[in-house]
Design a protein around this motif. Structure first.
Motif, short mmCIF file in Angstrom:
data_model
loop_
_atom_site.label_atom_id
_atom_site.label_comp_id
_atom_site.label_asym_id
_atom_site.label_seq_id
_atom_site.Cartn_x
_atom_site.Cartn_y
_atom_site.Cartn_z
N PRO A 136 -6.21 -2.62 -3.13
CA PRO A 136 -5.83 -1.45 -3.95
C PRO A 136 -5.17 -1.22 -4.69
N PRO A 137 -4.36 -0.87 -5.92
CA PRO A 137 -3.25 -0.12 -6.31
C PRO A 137 -1.91 0.48 -5.29
N LEU A 138 -2.96 1.61 -4.87
CA LEU A 138 -2.14 2.51 -3.89
C LEU A 138 -1.54 1.72 -3.26
N ILE A 139 -1.18 0.54 -2.50
CA ILE A 139 -0.08 -0.26 -1.95
C ILE A 139 -0.37 -1.41 -2.77
N ALA A 140 -0.64 -1.68 -3.47
CA ALA A 140 0.21 -2.62 -4.39
C ALA A 140 1.39 -3.10 -4.47
N PRO A 141 2.54 -1.75 -4.75
CA PRO A 141 3.68 -1.83 -5.30
C PRO A 141 4.29 -1.98 -4.33
N LEU A 142 3.90 -1.46 -2.46
CA LEU A 142 4.63 -1.95 -0.94
C LEU A 142 4.48 -3.38 -0.84
N LEU A 143 3.40 -4.14 -1.07
CA LEU A 143 3.93 -4.87 -0.90
C LEU A 143 4.60 -6.29 -1.42
N PRO A 181 1.79 -4.48 -12.33
CA PRO A 181 0.42 -3.75 -11.25
C PRO A 181 -0.19 -4.42 -12.12
N PRO A 182 -1.30 -4.45 -11.00
CA PRO A 182 -2.74 -4.35 -11.33
C PRO A 182 -2.96 -4.96 -12.40
N ALA A 183 -4.12 -6.36 -12.95
CA ALA A 183 -4.67 -5.24 -14.66
C ALA A 183 -5.39 -4.35 -14.78
N SER A 184 -6.23 -4.15 -13.19
CA SER A 184 -7.25 -2.69 -13.52
C SER A 184 -6.62 -1.92 -13.94
#
Length: 603
Positions: A563-570, A516-519
């Motif tokens: 944004p973390p919301l859509i990051a997994p789908l990429l 996931p993103p480091a954020s």
């Protein structure tokens, strides 16, 4: 997704029109029809079934003329019936329309036009278009101005075309988020959803962009902007691929084509009417318990949604594989059964649905096939309208279902005040960035993913690791890998790996990690600990991650900061591409892998 075709020529087009629509049948095959301009008016022939089935009944090549349209349907609004088939006529019979897309405000337009005396005969959204054209033409007395005014009244996505007795030597067409291309032939001009429709007649094309319309005749065409009406000059392109290759739209396989269609598929999912999402959200909100149910890919779709509902709505929605549902679920009249199915005919899911309904449960589904058993039997069906998936592996249908359920999770969070209005609107804005994010991955990371896949395709054993929602993404990516490569790929939670599976890690067991993103600090640090654990045992790690390059990975794919919301789908799109190019390197049958079927309808 539907297929549309139009031809204007200086000679009879009946045979060409039939062949062109036949070439588009993969885009929809529940019904088809044509409209031909004849000396006595517009002749429409249409019916339910494949192109050949309809032709056997309706004799589609019989009408003679030089200007006509044809359509093959993948139903989105209204059942699979002759009356719902395209083309659709205006009330006065002067306009015939074919359409691919969704007119999201069709109900409002229908009410408005009905109040002024228009009569509708179908259940479709498309039928409002010829009626709006008629309404505007009666005011303007000019076809192009009527078309221009019609644009202002339509909301949604479309590629549509129409013929009219008021301009019998022309076809008018427009594009907004659905494909449309012109074919420039000798004394003939074509329009279609795909180049392969007319490639046996011409390889010279002009592609329409979003918010453009065109007026074509047998020897000329004009492209203009929908908002301004200004003329657009665009060069003709010459296509070099063969007619056989064009069946896949220029892609070597349907799988790759369908992966590339995902930005458009997501846009379609984002345009599903809000009232349909809200209805499902209220059903979840009002239920004592909601089960998310699926099998195979749709199980992982449900698992992804499980995390979104927890994160955004504060709701724990258990996920159960369809084939195990009746053995483990506690079901009563306060239960909601929520499933996903591409075909709507999946045996295990149908069986689980009927089990739940027999015990009084409410039911809902996200389904791709209109008129399918699941769509008919549930209390509330959301038609995702992803279009037919020809490849046995599901890619675009799966990500569409994830988007629909993500939208629903946002709505539940809004209903139960887990999300403030500001948070809700922020997430809605983030979700709108997903199509561009996927396109970025396809444009900017495909070559890197292919390079890694080519280098490591012979590896026979893989772990796909993730935490939180990234576990679900990793499990779906692992399924794609095993389906198409026939190599062992096991998806699991990063923490779970330490409880037994870590003993398998050596130089022969490769690991792909979805970071996931480091954020998302805790999730990120836990995932990177798993990377260290694998590396400490001599394991090779492919990292799908965000941010700067990281030497901890033996190979890496860096995704854009989103944004973390859509990051997994990429990252899921990246996983699809990794499986695809590994299989290509191994020489597998991509679109029809061994032992698999598109729709599993047996126990």
């Amino acid at each position: 997704m539907c297929g549309i075709v139009g031809i204007v020529s200086n000679s009879n087009i009946s045979d060409r029109l039939f062949r062109c629509i036949k070439n588009l049948e993969y885009r929809g095959y529940d019904s088809c029809g044509l409209a031909m301009l004849t000396p006595s008016g517009i002749e429409v022939r249409k019916n339910v079934g494949s192109v050949d089935d309809v032709n056997a009944v309706e004799h589609l090549t019989e009408p003679q003329g030089s200007t006509g349209l044809a359509h093959t349907r993948w139903a989105t609004h209204g059942g699979v019936t002759q009356i719902n088939s395209h083309p659709h006529l205006s009330g006065d019979g002067a306009f015939a329309v074919i359409h691919n897309g969704i007119i999201s405000n069709y109900r409002e337009l229908k009410e408005e036009l009905s109040a002024s005396g228009h009569t509708f005969v179908s259940q479709t959204d498309t039928e409002v278009i010829p009626h709006v054209l008629q309404d505007e033409f009666e005011k303007e007395q000019d076809v192009e101005r009527a078309m221009f005014k019609t644009f202002k009244r339509l909301k949604g996505t479309y590629a549509f075309a129409f013929v009219t007795t008021h301009a019998p030597r022309q076809i008018f067409c427009a594009r907004k988020e659905s494909p449309l291309v012109l074919g420039i032939g000798q004394n003939s001009t074509f329009l279609a959803s795909d180049i392969n429709s007319f490639i046996e007649y011409t390889r010279d094309i002009v592609i329409l962009n979003d918010d453009e319309y065109a007026i074509i005749s047998d020897d000329t065409y004009a492209i203009k902007h929908v908002q301004t009406g200004e003329r657009i000059n665009r060069k003709v392109q010459h296509i070099t691929w063969s007619a056989a290759a064009a069946q896949k739209g220029g892609f070597p396989t349907f799988m790759l084509k369908e992966i590339h269609e995902q930005p458009g598929t997501v846009k379609t999912a984002l345009n599903i009417p809000q009232e349909e999402i809200t209805t499902l959200a209220r059903m979840i909100h009002d239920s004592e318990r909601t089960y998310l149910v699926g099998v195979g890919t749709t199980y992982y779709v449900s698992l992804t949604a499980h995390y979104y509902f927890a994160q955004l709505a504060g709701k724990f929605l258990p996920v159960v594989s369809s084939d195990e549902f009746e053995y483990s679920a506690e079901v009563n009249e306060r239960t909601l059964f929520l499933c996903c199915s591409q075909s709507g005919e999946t045996y295990d899911t149908l069986k689980a649905l009927r089990f739940a309904k027999k015990r009084g449960a409410k039911s809902a589904a996200v389904v791709n096939v209109v008129g399918s058993s699941i769509s008919r039997e549930v209390d509330h069906a959301i038609m995702q309208s992803s279009g037919p998936e020809i490849c046995v592996l599901s890619t675009k249908a799966a990500i569409s279902q994830m988007v629909v359920l993500l939208r629903t999770a946002l709505e539940v969070g809004r209903l139960n005040d887990t999300l403030s209005e500001e948070q809700y609107q922020t997430h809605q804005h983030e979700l709108q960035q997903l199509p561009d994010g996927i396109q970025w991955v396809l444009n900017r990371r495909l070559s890197r993913i292919q390079e890694i896949a080519n280098a490591h395709a012979p590896i026979k054993n893989w772990l796909f690791l993730g935490r939180g929602v990234y576990m679900a993404i990793g499990m779906e990516a692992a399924l794609k890998m095993k389906e198409v490569t026939y190599q062992h790929a096991e998806g699991m939670a990063g923490g779970f790996m330490k409880h037994g599976t870590i003993s398998l890690i050596d130089k022969e067991m490769f690991t792909q990690v979805f970071v996931p993103p480091a954020s998302q600090t805790d999730l990120y640090e836990s995932t990177m600990s798993n990377v260290e654990e694998v590396k400490a045992r001599g394991g090779f790690v492919v990292g799908f991650h965000f941010g700067a390059s990281d030497p901890k990975f033996n190979a890496e794919v860096i995704f854009p900061d989103v944004p973390p919301l859509i990051a997994p789908l990429l990252q899921l799109v990246g996983g699809q591409l990794f499986a695809y190019y590994s299989a290509v390197k191994l020489g597998r049958n991509i679109d029809k892998p061994r032992s698999l079927a598109k729709s599993v309808t047996v126990a």
